[in-house]
Motif scaffolding. Sequence first.
Motif, PDB file in Angstrom:
ATOM      1  N   SER A   1       0.835  -1.205   0.000  1.00 16.96           N
ATOM      2  CA  SER A   1       0.000   0.000   0.000  1.00 16.96           C
ATOM      3  C   SER A   1       0.869   1.255   0.000  1.00 16.96           C
ATOM      4  CB  SER A   1      -0.940  -0.020   1.208  1.00 16.96           C
ATOM      5  OG  SER A   1      -0.407  -0.787   2.234  1.00 16.96           O
ATOM      6  N   MET A   2       0.319   2.336  -0.539  1.00 19.41           N
ATOM      7  CA  MET A   2       1.098   3.556  -0.721  1.00 19.41           C
ATOM      8  C   MET A   2       0.567   4.660   0.193  1.00 19.41           C
ATOM      9  SD  MET A   2       0.957   3.467  -4.862  1.00 19.41           S
ATOM     10  CE  MET A   2       2.295   4.552  -5.283  1.00 19.41           C
ATOM     11  N   GLU A   3       1.475   5.415   0.763  1.00 17.76           N
ATOM     12  CA  GLU A   3       1.092   6.604   1.531  1.00 17.76           C
ATOM     13  C   GLU A   3       0.706   7.685   0.516  1.00 17.76           C
ATOM     14  OE1 GLU A   3       0.960   6.799   4.762  1.00 17.76           O
ATOM     15  OE2 GLU A   3       1.750   4.796   5.086  1.00 17.76           O
ATOM     16  N   ASP A   4      -0.186   8.592   0.945  1.00 15.63           N
ATOM     17  CA  ASP A   4      -0.604   9.653   0.027  1.00 15.63           C
ATOM     18  C   ASP A   4       0.578  10.460  -0.473  1.00 15.63           C
ATOM     19  OD1 ASP A   4      -3.078   8.782   0.444  1.00 15.63           O
ATOM     20  OD2 ASP A   4      -3.664  10.364   1.881  1.00 15.63           O
ATOM     21  N   LYS A   5       1.481  10.675   0.476  1.00 17.66           N
ATOM     22  CA  LYS A   5       2.658  11.497   0.142  1.00 17.66           C
ATOM     23  C   LYS A   5       3.492  10.787  -0.937  1.00 17.66           C
ATOM     24  CE  LYS A   5       6.297  11.266   3.419  1.00 17.66           C
ATOM     25  NZ  LYS A   5       6.072  10.345   4.393  1.00 17.66           N
ATOM     26  N   GLU A   6       3.532   9.482  -0.818  1.00 19.52           N
ATOM     27  CA  GLU A   6       4.304   8.714  -1.800  1.00 19.52           C
ATOM     28  C   GLU A   6       3.650   8.760  -3.174  1.00 19.52           C
ATOM     29  OE1 GLU A   6       5.995   5.469   1.456  1.00 19.52           O
ATOM     30  OE2 GLU A   6       4.418   4.897   0.052  1.00 19.52           O
ATOM     31  N   VAL A   7       2.315   8.739  -3.139  1.00 15.66           N
ATOM     32  CA  VAL A   7       1.581   8.807  -4.404  1.00 15.66           C
ATOM     33  C   VAL A   7       1.957  10.088  -5.131  1.00 15.66           C
ATOM     34  CG1 VAL A   7      -0.705   9.013  -5.420  1.00 15.66           C
ATOM     35  CG2 VAL A   7      -0.318   7.404  -3.562  1.00 15.66           C
ATOM     36  N   GLU A   8       1.967  11.183  -4.352  1.00 15.24           N
ATOM     37  CA  GLU A   8       2.305  12.482  -4.933  1.00 15.24           C
ATOM     38  C   GLU A   8       3.717  12.474  -5.502  1.00 15.24           C
ATOM     39  OE1 GLU A   8       0.404  15.002  -5.651  1.00 15.24           O
ATOM     40  OE2 GLU A   8      -1.136  13.609  -4.929  1.00 15.24           O
ATOM     41  N   GLN A   9       4.610  11.922  -4.654  1.00 18.14           N
ATOM     42  CA  GLN A   9       6.030  11.880  -5.036  1.00 18.14           C
ATOM     43  C   GLN A   9       6.223  11.127  -6.359  1.00 18.14           C
ATOM     44  OE1 GLN A   9       8.228  10.274  -1.797  1.00 18.14           O
ATOM     45  NE2 GLN A   9      10.222  10.675  -2.690  1.00 18.14           N
ATOM     46  N   LEU A  10       5.502  10.030  -6.432  1.00 17.63           N
ATOM     47  CA  LEU A  10       5.658   9.215  -7.641  1.00 17.63           C
ATOM     48  C   LEU A  10       5.066   9.900  -8.868  1.00 17.63           C
ATOM     49  CD1 LEU A  10       5.175   5.564  -6.522  1.00 17.63           C
ATOM     50  CD2 LEU A  10       7.068   6.493  -7.829  1.00 17.63           C
ATOM     51  N   LYS A  11       3.918  10.530  -8.632  1.00 14.16           N
ATOM     52  CA  LYS A  11       3.279  11.242  -9.742  1.00 14.16           C
ATOM     53  C   LYS A  11       4.234  12.264 -10.305  1.00 14.16           C
ATOM     54  CE  LYS A  11      -1.657  10.785  -9.070  1.00 14.16           C
ATOM     55  NZ  LYS A  11      -2.784  11.336  -8.361  1.00 14.16           N
ATOM     56  N   LYS A  12       4.899  12.957  -9.349  1.00 16.80           N
ATOM     57  CA  LYS A  12       5.851  13.989  -9.750  1.00 16.80           C
ATOM     58  C   LYS A  12       6.980  13.356 -10.548  1.00 16.80           C
ATOM     59  CE  LYS A  12       6.138  17.402  -6.578  1.00 16.80           C
ATOM     60  NZ  LYS A  12       6.698  17.773  -5.264  1.00 16.80           N
ATOM     61  N   ALA A  13       7.486  12.250 -10.008  1.00 19.17           N
ATOM     62  CA  ALA A  13       8.619  11.578 -10.657  1.00 19.17           C
ATOM     63  C   ALA A  13       8.266  11.169 -12.078  1.00 19.17           C
ATOM     64  CB  ALA A  13       9.018  10.357  -9.844  1.00 19.17           C
ATOM     65  N   PHE A  14       7.033  10.716 -12.210  1.00 17.53           N
ATOM     66  CA  PHE A  14       6.643  10.278 -13.542  1.00 17.53           C
ATOM     67  C   PHE A  14       6.449  11.446 -14.497  1.00 17.53           C
ATOM     68  CE2 PHE A  14       5.608   6.077 -11.765  1.00 17.53           C
ATOM     69  CZ  PHE A  14       6.277   5.322 -12.717  1.00 17.53           C
ATOM     70  N   SER A  15       5.939  12.549 -13.925  1.00 19.36           N
ATOM     71  CA  SER A  15       5.728  13.683 -14.826  1.00 19.36           C
ATOM     72  C   SER A  15       7.076  14.234 -15.276  1.00 19.36           C
ATOM     73  CB  SER A  15       4.868  14.755 -14.161  1.00 19.36           C
ATOM     74  OG  SER A  15       5.602  15.345 -13.117  1.00 19.36           O
ATOM     75  N   GLN A  16       8.070  14.201 -14.391  1.00 17.07           N
ATOM     76  CA  GLN A  16       9.419  14.643 -14.796  1.00 17.07           C
ATOM     77  C   GLN A  16       9.949  13.760 -15.897  1.00 17.07           C
ATOM     78  OE1 GLN A  16      11.924  14.658 -11.372  1.00 17.07           O
ATOM     79  NE2 GLN A  16      11.054  16.590 -10.659  1.00 17.07           N
ATOM     80  N   LYS A  17       9.733  12.491 -15.657  1.00 18.39           N
ATOM     81  CA  LYS A  17      10.247  11.529 -16.615  1.00 18.39           C
ATOM     82  C   LYS A  17       9.627  11.757 -17.974  1.00 18.39           C
ATOM     83  CE  LYS A  17      10.449   6.730 -17.681  1.00 18.39           C
ATOM     84  NZ  LYS A  17       9.855   5.461 -17.463  1.00 18.39           N
ATOM     85  N   SER A  18       8.296  12.007 -17.914  1.00 22.13           N
ATOM     86  CA  SER A  18       7.624  12.166 -19.191  1.00 22.13           C
ATOM     87  C   SER A  18       8.169  13.384 -19.914  1.00 22.13           C
ATOM     88  CB  SER A  18       6.122  12.231 -19.001  1.00 22.13           C
ATOM     89  OG  SER A  18       5.804  13.429 -18.362  1.00 22.13           O
ATOM     90  N   LYS A  19       8.562  14.413 -19.133  1.00 24.93           N
ATOM     91  CA  LYS A  19       9.131  15.591 -19.789  1.00 24.93           C
ATOM     92  C   LYS A  19      10.430  15.216 -20.478  1.00 24.93           C
ATOM     93  CE  LYS A  19       7.521  18.859 -16.623  1.00 24.93           C
ATOM     94  NZ  LYS A  19       7.985  19.432 -15.402  1.00 24.93           N
ATOM     95  N   SER A  20      11.265  14.514 -19.676  1.00 24.40           N
ATOM     96  CA  SER A  20      12.586  14.204 -20.232  1.00 24.40           C
ATOM     97  C   SER A  20      12.511  13.207 -21.368  1.00 24.40           C
ATOM     98  CB  SER A  20      13.514  13.685 -19.140  1.00 24.40           C
ATOM     99  OG  SER A  20      13.083  12.395 -18.790  1.00 24.40           O
TER     100      SER A  20
END
Length: 804
Positions: free
Chosen positions: A37-56
Amino acid sequence: MGKKRVYEFAKENKMASKDVLEKAKNVGINYSSHMSSMEDKEVEQLKKAFSQKSKSAGSQMKSNNSKKTKQNNTTSIKKANENNTASNKQADRPKKEHQNNAQTNKNSNVKQASQNKQTNKNNEKNSQHSKGQTNINNKKASSQTKNNQKKATSSASTGKANELPKRTTDEKQKQSFENKRRRSSRQHRGIHGGPAGARKRKGRKNQKPKGPVTPRKFKELPEILEFTDGMTIAELAKKLHREPAEIVKKLFMMGIMATQNQSLDKETIELLATEYGIETEEKVQIDLTDFDTFFEQEPNEDNLVTRPATVTIMGHVDHGKTTLLDSLRETKVTEGEAGGITQHIGAYQVTENGKVITFLDTPGHAAFTTMRARGADVTDIAIIVVAADDGVMPQTVEAINHAKAAEVPIIVAVNKVDKPGANPDRVMQELTEHGLIPEDWGGDTIFVQISALLNKNLEDLLEMILLVAEVEELKADPKRLAIGTVIEARLDKSQGSIATLLVQEGTLHQGEPIVVGNTFGRVRTMTNDKGRRVQEAKPSTPVEITGLNGTPQAGDRFVVFKDEKTARQVGEARAIDATEAQRSVTNKVTLENLFDSLEEGELKSVNVIIKADVQGSAEALAASLEKIEVEGVKIDIIHTGVGAINESDVTLASASSAIIIGFNVRPTVQAKESASREEVDIRTHQVIYNAIDEIEAAMTGMLDPEYEEQVTGQVTVRETYAVSKVGTIAGCFVTDGVIKRNSSIRLIRNGVVIHEGELSSLKRFKDDAKEVRNGYECGLTIEKYNDIEVDDVIEAFEMVEIKK
Ligand SMILES: Nc1nc2c(ncn2[C@@H]2O[C@H](COP(=O)(O)OP(=O)(O)OP(=O)(O)O)[C@@H](O)[C@H]2O)c(=O)[nH]1
């Protein structure tokens, strides 16, 4: 609503759970599995990580399909590498991509350069295994791999040479044909060796000064000598473009005396090549009858595609395995097929979220293990069904152990949760003792609570199967010739042998020549699990086929060949091998071999299964048999029952080396078939005493027979004749009893035995005689003994078995 789990996050964001796990790792969050299970904060963190990745990664992340995304990235990485621009982007990418990248980098030079060529080769290789010789010689053989570059250039120059490392079946057949020819020609020469050899020698002497009879064009030595162990000088001469005589001479100079048709071992051939200053490459012959070759074949990575998972359902008796299989079949199979009626063919497929899952329709670990015992590992995921009202039972534990032994991932289906006494927590608790710990409790085992009867949560179970399948990355190459395993097989009165095959690699087509276990044929018809005729079956698909010349067994493996001739040869060879193997391991007890088994100390008691028409007779027979005891060997009744001798009796007999006695009952057809297959001895009687007598006789017979000497007659020597080439012939008179041609004899002179042996001839006048009786004359010779004198007495005797 509880916390989000990794797979749910993945699903929401339309990506693979695996990618999410990797990304999380990169940003410093460690999930133990996709169920974490994921903490809400982790969900956010991952979303961010993925959006960065998608940019790059530019536009690539836009792709909906996560798998596609991965592939796209990889291809782009490859391209980037080629342009030497990759290094700038690398820092941004997740670890796996780094790995890919590194690997691609590593491989790119070597691989890329050879890939075009190699891919073609591999394609050819993989798709044509009937052509036999795969690239094994690349792996095993070349004692001079350093020479690869040379080889590449040389092979590039001639199309033919290009194909050389890959031996085709044609070549192999040619080779075996060649070997046979060589053998027979050798034999031929053996018979006519003298003249042929002489002629040759003469010819050489006379003609050599004038030059060879068939002038050979001078050809350069090959750069690499490709050889097989045991090649003859003549064959090597051809390969080296040299006269055999020259090679004989060369070997002679090296201190090796050999004739043209003599086989040379690997070392000598390599030495010879060194003498000529060329490299060698050994061609390893593949045994096509050994199916491991096909099952262990390196996959052609370029052709690999995701395949459905194959699932087996196991668990304790009555915990709901069959109900689950039936419910899934009814709700899922028929659902997708308008008017589809499922056929029982031993396996079926269901579709969930557009993805297919293959279920093996024989629940239980007995079938699972029988398959494994026969070398077939078809299960990708095991579902262990545990009834919530009953908990972990002995067979649950067995099933877990079987799955663990096979290293197959386990999903626990806690069943019957609808029942009033259901206690899923207890099941989870009990399973922790067997190493299956739910995600919620810090483990990584997936538990799904279901009611197979009420179709509750079946979708969840399917989703979890898909999830595990995704993690397992199950792939297969649909382009090669098909290989796989028999799920079920039976003999049908009208259609002949019918076998359900599970395709594991490649695509099976109607009409293809196939070897299944020790049977062969052509795929005449193919029917799928919905009873529809199909033309082809892709990996993980079960199909029922007809067209085999015999009935294979569940767990047998199959291989498709390109041509019927090879299939026939391989099938026949495998059948012969199997018969021979069976003959050599006849460890089943029959009344005939009972004695041998005892003699070798294998048996101290004789296991017997009794089936009778009524319980009373079974008991009477059992009691009588148990009383028989011959020289410490006892009868052990391991099972008695009423009714026909059935398959289960045979299986029990087979497993415990028992003899089955039927009193007033007969074996069923299946039992008969299985008994002959398993070599189980079934004896049927109508009279109890006959049954007892038979067993007793067999047991008596099996005891070490004792022999005693019996003198049958006496003769006196009256004349002796020494005949060259024959030895001493004694002219005798039978004074007592009878002397037989096969008698053993004792030569007695003045009351002293001076020789004991056998007769080599016995005659009445000029004719051979079987025996000569008292009062008649006879002539005889003694085997390998000539010191016979007039008045010697010859005593004839026999060794006779003493009846106990
Ligand atoms: N209430 C309830 N009963 C169930 C459920 N699943 C199975 N059963 C019942 O449990 C009994 C045994 O089910 P099966 O499917 O035959 O069990 P099995 O494990 O295949 O048994 P064997 O074939 O004997 O090994 C049947 O009477 C089913 O109707 C369930 O989810 N809820």
